[in-house]
Motif scaffolding. Structure first.
Motif, short mmCIF file in Angstrom:
data_model
loop_
_atom_site.label_atom_id
_atom_site.label_comp_id
_atom_site.label_asym_id
_atom_site.label_seq_id
_atom_site.Cartn_x
_atom_site.Cartn_y
_atom_site.Cartn_z
N ASN A 64 0.71 -1.16 0.02
CA ASN A 64 -0.04 0.10 -0.06
C ASN A 64 0.91 1.28 0.03
OD1 ASN A 64 -2.65 -1.43 0.08
ND2 ASN A 64 -2.19 -1.52 2.47
N GLY A 65 2.07 1.21 0.04
CA GLY A 65 3.07 2.00 -0.06
C GLY A 65 3.27 2.84 1.33
N ALA A 66 2.82 2.11 2.32
CA ALA A 66 3.17 2.77 3.72
C ALA A 66 4.42 2.17 4.31
CB ALA A 66 1.87 2.42 4.66
N ALA A 67 5.31 2.88 4.94
CA ALA A 67 6.55 2.37 5.50
C ALA A 67 6.00 1.42 6.57
CB ALA A 67 7.46 3.54 6.07
N GLN A 68 6.89 0.00 6.73
CA GLN A 68 6.51 -0.89 7.76
C GLN A 68 7.21 -0.44 9.09
OE1 GLN A 68 8.18 -4.67 6.13
NE2 GLN A 68 6.80 -4.59 4.50
N ALA A 69 6.46 -0.98 9.93
CA ALA A 69 6.83 -0.79 11.36
C ALA A 69 8.56 -1.22 11.70
CB ALA A 69 5.88 -1.10 12.32
N ARG A 70 9.23 -0.46 12.43
CA ARG A 70 10.31 -1.15 13.01
C ARG A 70 10.22 -1.49 14.60
NH1 ARG A 70 14.56 -1.57 9.11
NH2 ARG A 70 16.09 -0.38 10.24
N PRO A 71 9.60 -2.46 15.02
CA PRO A 71 9.43 -2.83 16.24
C PRO A 71 10.69 -3.07 17.29
CG PRO A 71 8.64 -4.59 15.02
CD PRO A 71 8.93 -3.39 13.92
N LEU A 72 11.68 -3.42 16.50
CA LEU A 72 12.88 -3.95 17.22
C LEU A 72 13.77 -2.78 17.23
CD1 LEU A 72 13.32 -7.43 16.33
CD2 LEU A 72 12.33 -6.56 18.25
N ALA A 73 13.55 -1.55 16.71
CA ALA A 73 14.18 -0.32 16.80
C ALA A 73 14.92 -0.35 18.42
CB ALA A 73 13.68 0.81 16.53
N GLY A 74 16.22 -0.18 18.76
CA GLY A 74 16.86 -0.01 19.76
C GLY A 74 17.04 -1.13 20.65
N GLY B 9 18.96 -10.93 9.21
CA GLY B 9 18.46 -10.29 8.27
C GLY B 9 17.10 -9.67 8.49
N ALA B 10 16.28 -10.57 9.01
CA ALA B 10 14.71 -10.45 9.38
C ALA B 10 14.98 -9.48 10.35
CB ALA B 10 14.07 -11.63 9.47
N LEU B 11 15.54 -9.86 11.43
CA LEU B 11 15.61 -8.85 12.78
C LEU B 11 16.09 -7.50 12.29
CD1 LEU B 11 17.07 -11.67 15.08
CD2 LEU B 11 14.83 -10.61 15.21
N ALA B 12 17.30 -7.30 11.63
CA ALA B 12 17.65 -6.26 11.11
C ALA B 12 16.72 -5.24 10.49
CB ALA B 12 18.98 -6.37 10.23
N ARG B 13 15.92 -6.02 9.84
CA ARG B 13 14.97 -5.16 8.77
C ARG B 13 13.71 -4.73 9.65
NH1 ARG B 13 16.23 -9.00 4.82
NH2 ARG B 13 14.41 -10.70 5.46
N LEU B 14 13.71 -5.40 10.93
CA LEU B 14 12.50 -4.80 12.10
C LEU B 14 13.28 -3.92 12.90
CD1 LEU B 14 10.59 -8.04 12.82
CD2 LEU B 14 10.05 -6.28 11.13
N VAL C 100 10.43 -18.46 7.19
CA VAL C 100 10.36 -18.88 8.52
C VAL C 100 10.98 -17.87 9.17
CG1 VAL C 100 11.62 -20.34 10.01
CG2 VAL C 100 10.41 -21.23 8.08
N ALA C 101 12.27 -17.17 9.00
CA ALA C 101 12.96 -15.99 9.52
C ALA C 101 11.99 -14.75 9.80
CB ALA C 101 14.13 -15.63 8.71
N ARG C 102 11.17 -14.48 8.67
CA ARG C 102 10.40 -13.27 8.92
C ARG C 102 9.47 -13.57 10.15
NH1 ARG C 102 5.81 -12.80 7.29
NH2 ARG C 102 5.87 -14.63 5.84
N ARG D 185 7.39 -12.72 15.63
CA ARG D 185 6.88 -13.52 16.61
C ARG D 185 7.97 -12.80 17.86
NH1 ARG D 185 6.25 -17.44 20.28
NH2 ARG D 185 4.51 -18.63 20.19
N ILE D 186 9.15 -12.88 17.85
CA ILE D 186 10.35 -12.18 18.69
C ILE D 186 9.90 -10.79 18.95
CG2 ILE D 186 12.56 -11.42 19.05
CD1 ILE D 186 13.38 -13.69 17.37
N ALA D 187 9.36 -9.89 18.07
CA ALA D 187 9.09 -8.53 18.19
C ALA D 187 7.91 -8.45 19.05
CB ALA D 187 8.67 -7.80 16.96
N ASP D 188 6.74 -9.19 19.07
CA ASP D 188 5.77 -9.21 19.83
C ASP D 188 6.02 -9.69 20.97
OD1 ASP D 188 4.01 -8.62 17.35
OD2 ASP D 188 3.52 -10.61 17.23
N ALA D 189 7.08 -10.57 21.42
CA ALA D 189 7.30 -10.82 22.64
C ALA D 189 8.20 -10.18 23.55
CB ALA D 189 8.13 -12.45 22.73
#
Length: 403
Positions: free
Chosen positions: A181-191, A225-230, A390-392, A397-401
């Motif tokens: 949809n053109g919206a930037a995805q969340a970065r829940p693992l920032a920091g 890589g999936a964790l870095a993208r989050l 699987v990684a994504r 799931r890690i971000a949610d936890a």
């Protein structure tokens, strides 16, 4: 990228010339680009070049009366799906972190609520300076997506981290950040800091032989890589593999289990550790010279020594991450053995997969995986899918936890 608009802020550095290729890649993929050229950036690329490539007006001054009569700097940022600062110089990032607004670029960056991605480029000593590290940390805390620079030779003649990533890599990050949809995805693992282990270990027998396993490292690298993208700050402790380091990931190469244990400890503290590596259970006393056939009067005797249990040791450590995840490769009774391992190791989750028979050959070294996630709450079984998926899914799931 169809219908998506990027606002490209070009800072002052020799790497500014790469912004031209980035514009071409975005346009080729169907996206639109508006350019904001700083005074420093104009020393390296011209407004005419950028206008020709983007086929749009290039903005250089906050005091353009026609545009500012309509508060053009605010409108510029609101029309964009994503703002990309490339190159993001040390000076520009310092101003962003401090909230300084003394030109068009810094003013629109302060006035926007559009997601911002910064692509650093500077001398290695500038990148490693404590002030820059503080600024990067502050920007990430503020929600800015700060990519990790490349390592290599620089225009100043030095070598190290600080090179602007190649335009294709930056474009790939833009694609990852924008959903359909053109919206930037969340970065829940920032920091957050994540430690990931991947690949096999090689335990030397002599200078030419070693004990190892069939692990390719693909699943661990995909998770890093999936964790870095989050948004996570990821340290990847890798055994000997032939894989490219994922974008934004710090990689530490090791060979043996003892080296991996030390590297993991050095990488701590961390918010989460995911131990994906297939660590050899045993090692031998290595001979300093090649063992020759017949010298021992027959088959040589190898006295095996048990390697450290990195997962169990980390669970007992006073530096234990808040979320500790282990992997289990099994050939039978996959879930049963994984549940026992969860209790025995003292970790929070075990991700188990079946590596038996022909299916196992496609898992260890292949591109797909089928896993069971075992926690204190039960078992969650996932259908077979590409390892990147699987990684994504695991990263989300890690971000949610952690949230």
């Amino acid at each position: 990228m169809n219908g998506k608009r990027i606002l490209l802020v070009i800072g002052g550095g020799i790497a500014a010339y790469k912004s031209c290729e980035l514009i071409r890649l975005i346009r080729k993929a169907g996206g639109a680009v508006s350019c904001v050229l700083t005074d420093g950036g104009a020393q390296f690329v011209t407004p005419m070049t950028l206008a020709a490539l983007s086929e749009e007006q290039v903005y250089t001054s906050l005091w353009d009366l026609k545009n500012e009569a309509e508060m053009g700097h605010i409108q510029l940022s609101r029309e964009a799906d994503l703002i990309v600062v490339c190159p993001a110089t040390a000076d520009l990032m310092a101003k962003m972190a401090a909230g300084i607004a003394d030109d068009l670029a810094t003013t629109l960056l302060l006035a926007t609520d559009t997601p911002v991605m910064a692509v650093p480029a500077m001398n290695v000593r500038m990148w490693e300076h404590a002030a820059t590290r503080r600024n990067v940390e502050r920007l990430r805390e503020d929600g800015v997506i700060v990519l990790h620079p490349d390592e290599g030779p620089m225009a100043c003649g030095e070598y190290g981290e600080g090179r602007l990533p190649e335009p294709e890599a930056v474009f790939g990050e833009i694609e990852h950040l924008l959903d359909s949809n053109g919206a930037a995805q969340a970065r829940p693992l920032a920091g957050k800091h994540a430690v990931v282990t991947a690949g096999p270990t090689h335990e030397p027998i002599d200078p030419v032989r070693y004990i190892a396993n069939r692990s390719s490292g693909q699943q661990g690298y995909a998770i890093a890589g999936a964790l870095a993208r989050l948004g996570a700050d990821v340290t990847l402790v890798s055994g000997p593999v032939s894989l490219e380091t994922p974008r934004g990931v710090k990689r530490v190469d090791i060979e043996t289990a003892l080296e991996m244990e030390a590297a993991v400890d050095e990488a701590l503290p961390a918010d989460v550790a995911i131990l994906v590596a297939a660590v050899a259970d045993w090692r031998a006393e290595s001979s300093p010279r090649k063992i020759k056939k017949g010298e021992a009067g027959g088959t040589p005797q190898l006295d095996l020594i048990e390697n450290p249990d990195i997962l169990a040791g980390l669970s007992r450590s006073d530096k234990r991450p808040g979320l500790l995840i282990g992997f289990a490769a099994e050939t039978d009774k996959v879930v049963g053995y994984a549940k026992a391992k969860l209790d025995r190791k003292g970790c929070d989750w075990i991700v188990a997969n079946d590596v038996s028979g022909p299916k196992g050959q496609s898992v260890m070294g292949g591109s797909e995986n089928s896993v069971h996630v075992i926690t204190a709450d039960g078992v969650e079984s996932w259908a077979q899918m590409p390892k990147r998926d699987v990684a994504r899914k695991l990263a989300e799931r890690i971000a949610d936890a952690l949230a």
